[in-house]
Design an enzyme around this catalytic site. Structure first.
Site: not given
Ligand code: AMP
Length: 398
Positions: A90, A179, A240
């Site tokens: 990933r 994502h 965030r």
């Protein structure tokens, strides 16, 4: 065919070994505290769990323990490294050049090193994971699967920021989106559940977890997404801020005498749901505090719901309609109250959910829309690792 999927963080390494003949996870685990004190490797296979506590000085050491574990007589699930057809990594960012999953060679690694300035948090650990793997498993093909790939077809008017264009040409400052592997997976699953080709569908996918993003998928292509140059843009997240008026940033820096690093830390780690509520970054604790009358916890919930609604609404406008709305990840899959609040008063769009169906347990893949709803609202558990394994499989020789 077996595929090993690796997800390297700055001090962690997650792994899953898939049997691609049936999609089963043969083993999975987590290496923690790499490069620090108190390292451990938690290895799970079938219904068993084995934990090794040992110093993990770097990613290579961690990976070597993982391989030993996979091969061990007592806790192993394979008898030779050659059983692993390929390794899928990933990688958060593929920059401007790496637009699709790629077979890793020296050139790819060099390119990833070159884009570390625009991917400073996730780039270095991913490169460490890849480098360790190439050294310890040199005969096994390595594939990089990028979070940004799904957004490689986003048009320039959706990726270019309204700042001097030279800042894009000089520093590659533009919207990339993140994502993507999760959004791609759940969008494909939604089409499967609807029993329609994805090419005929307009889908809005909401990945709501500690990090959150929403993507508009038109005919299988991601046309817009809420995250931008970094995973900071868009929705308020656990810690965030998401999008704020950019002028607030220099204002805070001057008022609080903060350096660029300090203000970045404030926006990344002390903002979002934690910053608003002062309670937690976790929706469960915020819900508990809100139940007990905590004003800031309630405010955090309302801000999150309103932000999600605004983005869904703007994507329905961009898509000129919507066939399916998908909720996934920790909050999306588990938080029935949030789903209900987001979908309230959206019947104008044809979004209507059944409150009873909405009360569902984690792990369930479910259509929660009312029988008369024009839009299918669904909960689909994400599985980024399996998506990475599927992409990786395409690079394997039979
Ligand atoms: P993720 O990043 O996808 O693992 O999501 C983690 C977040 O999901 C947590 O920080 C919580 O805010 C949220 N979450 C997990 N379980 C629940 C639950 N049962 N109810 C509400 N939120 C949850």
């Amino acid at each position: 065919m077996k595929i090993l999927v690796l997800n390297a963080g700055s001090s962690s390494l997650k792994y899953q070994l898939f049997n691609m003949n049936n999609g089963d996870v043969l083993a999975k685990g987590l290496c923690e505290c790499i490069g620090g004190k108190g390292g451990s490797v938690t290895h799970k296979y079938a219904d068993n769990k084995h934990v090794i506590e040992t110093e993990l000085e770097d990613h290579e050491k961690a990976l070597s323990i993982v391989l030993d574990m996979l091969l061990s007589d007592e806790h192993g699930v394979i008898s030779s490294i050659d059983e692993i057809g390929a390794v899928g990594h990933r990688v958060a960012h593929g920059g401007e050049k790496l637009k699709a999953s790629s077979l890793i060679d020296d050139e790819v690694v060099k390119y990833l090193e070159g884009i570390v300035p625009i991917n400073p948090l996730h780039g270095p650990p991913a490169i460490k994971g890849i480098t360790a793997c190439r050294r310890l498993m040199s005969s096994v093909p390595q594939v990089a699967v990028f979070d940004t790939s799904f957004y490689s077809q986003m048009e320039d008017f959706r990726t270019i920021y309204p700042i001097p264009y030279e800042l894009y040409t000089k520093y590659q400052i533009r919207r990339y989106g993140f994502h993507g592997t999760s959004h791609r997976y759940v969008a494909a699953k939604a089409a499967e559940l609807l029993n329609k080709p994805i090419e005929e569908l307009k889908i809005v996918t909401c990945h709501l977890g500690n990090g959150s993003s929403i993507t508009a998928v038109d005919k299988g292509i991601a046309i817009d997404t809420s995250m931008g140059f970094t995973p900071q843009e868009g929705l308020p997240m656990g810690t965030r801020s998401g999008s704020i008026d950019p002028t607030v940033i220099p204002y805070i820096m001057k008022a609080e005498n903060l350096s660029p690093d300090e203000v970045e830390d404030l926006l990344n780690r002390k903002s979002g749901l934690l910053g608003i509520s002062g309670v937690s970054n976790d929706c469960r604790q915020i819900a508990e505090a809100a139940e007990n009358g905590n004003y800031r916890a309630k405010l955090a919930q309302k801000i999150l719901v309103n932000s999600i609604k605004k983005i869904i609404g703007s994507y329905v406008a961009e898509l000129n309609g919507i066939d399916a709305l998908v909720f996934t990840a920790g909050i999306g899959e588990n938080d029935a109250a949030l789903r209900e609040a987001v979908c309230e008063d959206m019947d104008f769009f044809g979004i209507k959910i059944d409150k009873e169906l909405n009360k569902t347990l984690r792990g369930a893949q479910k259509d929660i829309s009312t029988a008369d709803a024009k839009v299918k609202t669904m909960i689909i558990p994400t599985n980024e690792e399996y998506m990475i394994a599927l992409d990786t499989l395409k690079f394997c020789k039979e």
